[in-house]
Scaffold this motif. Structure first.
Motif, short mmCIF file in Angstrom:
data_model
loop_
_atom_site.label_atom_id
_atom_site.label_comp_id
_atom_site.label_asym_id
_atom_site.label_seq_id
_atom_site.Cartn_x
_atom_site.Cartn_y
_atom_site.Cartn_z
N GLY A 101 -3.80 -3.57 -0.71
CA GLY A 101 -4.52 -4.30 0.16
C GLY A 101 -4.46 -5.73 -0.28
N ALA A 102 -4.32 -6.15 -1.49
CA ALA A 102 -4.26 -7.46 -1.91
C ALA A 102 -3.22 -7.46 -3.50
CB ALA A 102 -5.82 -7.83 -2.49
N GLY A 103 -2.73 -8.64 -3.39
CA GLY A 103 -1.63 -8.69 -4.71
C GLY A 103 -0.34 -8.13 -4.53
N SER A 104 0.19 -7.88 -5.40
CA SER A 104 1.71 -7.32 -5.11
C SER A 104 1.76 -6.43 -6.52
CB SER A 104 2.74 -8.13 -5.11
OG SER A 104 2.79 -9.07 -6.23
N GLN A 105 2.63 -5.54 -6.28
CA GLN A 105 2.66 -4.17 -7.37
C GLN A 105 3.98 -3.27 -6.89
OE1 GLN A 105 -0.88 -2.20 -8.21
NE2 GLN A 105 0.27 -0.75 -9.56
N HIS A 106 4.67 -2.73 -8.03
CA HIS A 106 5.64 -1.70 -7.90
C HIS A 106 4.68 -0.82 -8.39
CE1 HIS A 106 8.85 -4.77 -7.99
NE2 HIS A 106 9.65 -3.77 -7.35
N THR A 107 5.10 0.59 -7.89
CA THR A 107 4.53 1.77 -8.17
C THR A 107 5.79 2.60 -8.61
OG1 THR A 107 2.96 1.86 -6.60
CG2 THR A 107 3.31 4.09 -7.51
N LYS A 120 -5.05 1.29 1.00
CA LYS A 120 -5.66 0.34 2.13
C LYS A 120 -5.84 1.15 3.34
CE LYS A 120 -5.48 -4.08 4.46
NZ LYS A 120 -4.72 -5.44 4.67
N VAL A 121 -7.02 1.56 3.95
CA VAL A 121 -6.70 2.26 5.14
C VAL A 121 -7.02 1.16 6.34
CG1 VAL A 121 -8.16 3.89 6.63
CG2 VAL A 121 -7.83 4.42 4.11
N ILE A 122 -6.18 1.14 7.16
CA ILE A 122 -6.31 0.15 8.39
C ILE A 122 -7.04 0.89 9.46
CG2 ILE A 122 -4.67 -1.14 10.09
CD1 ILE A 122 -2.55 -1.32 8.02
N THR A 123 -6.42 2.19 9.59
CA THR A 123 -7.38 2.73 10.84
C THR A 123 -7.42 4.33 10.28
OG1 THR A 123 -6.20 1.56 12.46
CG2 THR A 123 -7.31 3.59 13.19
N ASP A 124 -8.65 5.01 10.45
CA ASP A 124 -8.72 6.44 10.51
C ASP A 124 -9.70 6.71 11.39
OD1 ASP A 124 -8.55 8.94 9.45
OD2 ASP A 124 -9.54 8.51 7.43
N ILE A 125 -9.11 7.42 12.51
CA ILE A 125 -9.97 7.95 13.39
C ILE A 125 -10.31 9.43 13.07
CG2 ILE A 125 -10.18 8.30 15.93
CD1 ILE A 125 -10.19 5.45 15.10
N SER A 126 -11.38 9.83 13.11
CA SER A 126 -11.99 11.00 12.62
C SER A 126 -11.97 11.28 11.07
CB SER A 126 -11.11 12.17 13.43
OG SER A 126 -11.64 12.09 14.83
N ARG A 205 12.42 6.35 -9.28
CA ARG A 205 12.31 5.43 -8.08
C ARG A 205 11.18 4.80 -8.18
NH1 ARG A 205 16.70 6.68 -9.01
NH2 ARG A 205 18.25 7.32 -7.48
N GLN A 206 11.14 3.61 -7.56
CA GLN A 206 10.13 2.65 -7.46
C GLN A 206 9.92 2.27 -5.85
OE1 GLN A 206 10.68 -0.89 -9.81
NE2 GLN A 206 9.91 0.18 -11.87
N ILE A 207 8.65 1.61 -5.63
CA ILE A 207 8.21 1.25 -4.28
C ILE A 207 7.47 0.12 -4.43
CG2 ILE A 207 6.26 3.07 -4.17
CD1 ILE A 207 7.03 2.95 -0.74
N PHE A 208 7.42 -0.86 -3.53
CA PHE A 208 6.76 -2.18 -3.67
C PHE A 208 5.97 -2.30 -2.52
CE2 PHE A 208 6.69 -6.66 -2.69
CZ PHE A 208 6.13 -7.27 -3.97
N ASP A 209 4.85 -3.00 -2.81
CA ASP A 209 4.01 -3.47 -1.73
C ASP A 209 3.25 -4.50 -2.06
OD1 ASP A 209 3.14 -3.39 0.97
OD2 ASP A 209 1.57 -1.81 0.62
N ASP A 210 2.81 -5.56 -0.95
CA ASP A 210 1.70 -6.61 -1.21
C ASP A 210 0.84 -6.85 -0.20
OD1 ASP A 210 3.45 -7.93 0.50
OD2 ASP A 210 4.55 -8.92 -0.84
N ASP A 211 0.27 -7.94 -0.03
CA ASP A 211 -0.54 -8.01 1.14
C ASP A 211 0.10 -8.22 2.48
OD1 ASP A 211 0.37 -10.67 0.97
OD2 ASP A 211 -1.58 -11.33 0.22
N GLY A 212 1.33 -8.34 2.38
CA GLY A 212 2.31 -8.17 3.66
C GLY A 212 2.23 -6.71 4.30
#
Length: 225
Positions: A101-107, A120-126, A205-212
């Motif tokens: 949800g914030a910053g940037s990081q490789h997993t 970071k949960v954007i939507t979770d109905i039920s 393998r790696q996967i990247f994410d940030d606040d985008g």
């Protein structure tokens, strides 16, 4: 003298009779005008009567049509009520989450396949997605749709797979040697109540994410079965 009086009386009587036999011309004109007005009013009344009869005929036809349409309208109303009831009773299931949800990081990389936890949960109905484990659990038997994406940054190789219980269903990968790129995939699954769906990162393998929010995991119930 008596004879003269009789003659005068006779003349007066004749004059009065003539006056009564010859009415004033203004009265005759008024009578004619009144008669014409009455005739005109009668014609107007007859025209109104014709219009009223036509209107009554149209009303009778419309009433007959409404009586014929009544069963159809009642059936449509019943169908609408049934659809409303089904929609009200239908489970509402949908979620969407990202890795960070914030910053940037490789997993990664890891020396074994690893379950990804989309924090970071954007939507979770039920509330059927667990952000502590990264696992979605089907609440009812039905047809579900899932969509996921993975971001590769720099010279790191990204590869992820979607799993149903212990079965690999589909994957997305990107061998990005420079810059960055996204890869995505999606699938429709028939799930039983309690089935689990989750994402796993491939070995080394790696996967990247940030606040985008480039790396996402989403799903929703299309319809119960």
């Amino acid at each position: 003298m008596a004879l003269l009086q009789l003659i005068l009386l006779a003349c007066v009587s004749v004059g009065m009779a003539q006056d009564f036999a010859s009415p004033d011309t203004d009265i005759l004109a008024e009578l004619k005008e009144l008669k014409a007005k009455m005739e005109k009013l009668e014609r107007e009344n007859e025209a109104q009567a014709v219009k009223l009869r036509a209107l009554e005929t149209r009303l009778n036809i419309r009433e007959s049509q409404l009586e014929e349409e009544q069963p159809v309208l009642m059936q449509l109303k019943s169908t609408v009520e049934e659809v409303k009831r089904q929609n009200a009773d239908r489970p509402k299931v949908a979620f969407s989450a990202t890795l960070f949800g914030a910053g940037s990081q490789h997993t990664g990389p890891f020396n074994t396949e690893t379950t990804l936890i989309y924090k970071k949960v954007i939507t979770d109905i039920s509330n059927n997605y667990n952000p502590a484990t990264g696992i979605f659990t089907a609440p009812v038997r039905g047809l579900y749709y899932f969509r996921f994406s993975g971001h590769a940054w720099g010279n790191h190789y990204m590869a992820v797979s979607l799993y149903k219980n212990e079965q690999r269903i589909c994957s997305a990968y990107d061998e990005q040697r420079s810059g960055n790129a996204n890869s995505s995939n999606g699938v429709t699954l028939l799930l039983e109540e309690g089935d689990r769906v989750y994402m796993r990162l491939w070995t080394n393998r790696q996967i990247f994410d940030d606040d985008g929010n480039h790396s996402t995991f989403s799903g929703f119930l299309l319809f119960p079965m």
